[in-house]
Design a protein around this motif. Structure first.
Motif, PDB file in Angstrom:
ATOM      1  N   GLN A 163       0.822  -1.201   0.000  1.00 45.41           N
ATOM      2  CA  GLN A 163       0.000   0.000   0.000  1.00 45.41           C
ATOM      3  C   GLN A 163       0.862   1.260   0.000  1.00 45.41           C
ATOM      4  O   GLN A 163       0.531   2.252  -0.663  1.00 45.41           O
ATOM      5  CB  GLN A 163      -0.917  -0.005   1.232  1.00 45.41           C
ATOM      6  N   THR A 164       1.977   1.224   0.731  1.00 46.37           N
ATOM      7  CA  THR A 164       2.848   2.394   0.804  1.00 46.37           C
ATOM      8  C   THR A 164       3.516   2.665  -0.535  1.00 46.37           C
ATOM      9  O   THR A 164       3.712   3.831  -0.918  1.00 46.37           O
ATOM     10  CB  THR A 164       3.911   2.193   1.894  1.00 46.37           C
ATOM     11  N   LEU A 165       3.888   1.621  -1.258  1.00 45.27           N
ATOM     12  CA  LEU A 165       4.468   1.815  -2.591  1.00 45.27           C
ATOM     13  C   LEU A 165       3.522   2.586  -3.506  1.00 45.27           C
ATOM     14  O   LEU A 165       3.964   3.383  -4.345  1.00 45.27           O
ATOM     15  CB  LEU A 165       4.799   0.451  -3.215  1.00 45.27           C
ATOM     16  N   SER A 166       2.228   2.357  -3.352  1.00 48.22           N
ATOM     17  CA  SER A 166       1.251   3.090  -4.153  1.00 48.22           C
ATOM     18  C   SER A 166       1.024   4.497  -3.622  1.00 48.22           C
ATOM     19  O   SER A 166       0.931   5.457  -4.400  1.00 48.22           O
ATOM     20  CB  SER A 166      -0.075   2.316  -4.185  1.00 48.22           C
ATOM     21  N   LEU A 167       0.952   4.639  -2.295  1.00 45.27           N
ATOM     22  CA  LEU A 167       0.648   5.943  -1.707  1.00 45.27           C
ATOM     23  C   LEU A 167       1.759   6.953  -1.907  1.00 45.27           C
ATOM     24  O   LEU A 167       1.493   8.150  -2.060  1.00 45.27           O
ATOM     25  CB  LEU A 167       0.367   5.778  -0.205  1.00 45.27           C
ATOM     26  N   ARG A 168       3.007   6.506  -1.906  1.00 50.97           N
ATOM     27  CA  ARG A 168       4.108   7.468  -2.001  1.00 50.97           C
ATOM     28  C   ARG A 168       4.166   8.145  -3.373  1.00 50.97           C
ATOM     29  O   ARG A 168       4.856   9.144  -3.532  1.00 50.97           O
ATOM     30  CB  ARG A 168       5.434   6.768  -1.728  1.00 50.97           C
ATOM     31  N   GLU A 169       3.469   7.628  -4.364  1.00 51.24           N
ATOM     32  CA  GLU A 169       3.428   8.237  -5.692  1.00 51.24           C
ATOM     33  C   GLU A 169       2.186   9.097  -5.900  1.00 51.24           C
ATOM     34  O   GLU A 169       1.996   9.631  -6.987  1.00 51.24           O
ATOM     35  CB  GLU A 169       3.461   7.136  -6.764  1.00 51.24           C
ATOM     36  N   ARG A 170       1.348   9.240  -4.870  1.00 51.27           N
ATOM     37  CA  ARG A 170       0.115  10.002  -5.011  1.00 51.27           C
ATOM     38  C   ARG A 170       0.389  11.501  -4.982  1.00 51.27           C
ATOM     39  O   ARG A 170       1.425  11.956  -4.487  1.00 51.27           O
ATOM     40  CB  ARG A 170      -0.865   9.629  -3.901  1.00 51.27           C
ATOM     41  N   GLU A 171      -0.591  12.270  -5.477  1.00 49.79           N
ATOM     42  CA  GLU A 171      -0.418  13.716  -5.615  1.00 49.79           C
ATOM     43  C   GLU A 171      -0.272  14.412  -4.267  1.00 49.79           C
ATOM     44  O   GLU A 171       0.501  15.371  -4.143  1.00 49.79           O
ATOM     45  CB  GLU A 171      -1.609  14.312  -6.369  1.00 49.79           C
TER      46      GLU A 171
END
Length: 336
Positions: free
Chosen positions: A220-228
């Motif tokens: 989940q963190t791998l996805s969240l760290r690329e969020r706006e």
């Protein structure tokens, strides 16, 4: 329906007051994500039933014995007081029919010593839920912290933590727990007896179960760290510590909560397995797994002695699983 026209033949625009009157005069309010999740959860009857059972079991465990309550003393005998006068010395079974089930002993009596099964079920609930909740707390804290560090920073930190996960996942946990708990002395680390054994069981389960939740948090963190919103916080000069604890962690609450409710029944089963194998808490302290261990030798003369603790474990695990499934569906942003 056609648009209303004025006297000149042009279309009329509805006034805000007319719109409010058409909706009963009430302003339309938005709903937060928490309100949406709560609405979904209430519609899931199975999840609500599981939540009711979980709350009931927690209250029973808290108020089973003093100083918080005294349900055992109120509704039954002490879990460790024998009733030898109610046991047939020839067969070791209760002399009363149906295993000694009565108003005074609603779940019957144990064979051989005649201890009240109802009182021992309540006392065993304290051990099972205490071990499960504490072990889950330890694994969630360790797994969430290491998982978010691995997913956010990546690089060599991710490599080290990921390989550490693989090592722990390959570890034979049950055999290790049997060896450690079975070799425990009577006193160590300022504790003794069952308090020491419970502490060691909680440490073993929690310390070796964290990779499961760490993998979920890392993904989940791998996805969240690329969020706006993370990029926006970083562009404003936010530190990594601020981004992790104020931006990333709040978005991880839902998966962590869901997995925790699914991990608790696993820990309950693990504690019951250790007690069944004879390396859990010692007698006379009651535990559901320990009761099943003793019931194996007497299931022919007292089948209720095996059925009652088995049903207690089954209902508890089922309730937590239903609640976990309901929370997963309610907190899924893609669900409708």
């Amino acid at each position: 329906m056609t648009t209303p026209l004025d006297v000149s033949g042009q279309a009329m625009e509805a006034q805000p007051e007319a719109v409010l009157q058409g909706t009963g005069g009430k302003a339309i309010e938005g709903r937060s994500l928490g309100q949406i999740a709560w609405t979904r959860l209430k519609r899931d009857k199975a999840a609500v039933a599981g939540a009711v059972v979980v709350v009931f079991l927690v209250l029973v465990a808290i108020f089973a014995e003093r100083p918080f309550g005294g349900l055992i003393a109120l509704f039954g005998d002490s879990p460790n007081i024998p009733n030898n006068d109610l046991i047939d010395p020839m067969t070791s079974a209760p002399t009363a029919p149906l295993g000694g089930i009565s108003l005074e002993h609603p779940f019957g009596l144990e064979p051989v010593n005649g201890r009240d099964i109802f009182a021992r079920i309540l006392s065993g609930a304290q051990i099972s839920l205490l071990v499960a909740f504490l072990a889950t707390l330890v694994s969630v804290v360790i797994g969430a912290l290491l998982g978010v560090l691995a997913g956010y920073f990546g690089g060599w930190i991710d490599t080290v933590i990921s390989r550490l996960m693989d090592v722990f996942l390959a570890f034979p946990l049950l055999l290790f727990a049997i060896a450690i708990v079975g070799a425990l002395p009577d006193q160590a680390l300022g504790m003794k007896g069952n308090a020491l054994r419970i502490a060691v069981i909680v440490f073993i389960i929690g310390f070796f179960s964290w990779p499961y939740i760490a993998r979920i948090v890392r993904g989940q963190t791998l996805s969240l760290r690329e969020r706006e919103f993370v990029d926006a916080a970083r562009s404003l000069g936010a530190t990594n510590r601020y981004i992790i604890f104020r931006e990333v962690f709040p978005n991880l609450v839902a998966p962590i909560l869901v997995y925790s409710t699914l991990l608790i029944p696993t820990n309950i089963m693990f504690e019951a397995s250790l007690s069944f194998l004879g390396v859990g808490v010692n007698e006379p302290q009651a535990s559901w797994g320990g009761m099943l261990t003793r019931a194996v030798d007497y299931y022919q003369i007292a089948p209720h002695f095996m059925i009652v603790p088995g049903l207690a474990i089954f209902i508890t695990v089922m309730a937590f699983n239903l609640l976990g499934d309901g929370l997963r569906d309610a907190l899924d942003p893609r669900a409708r």
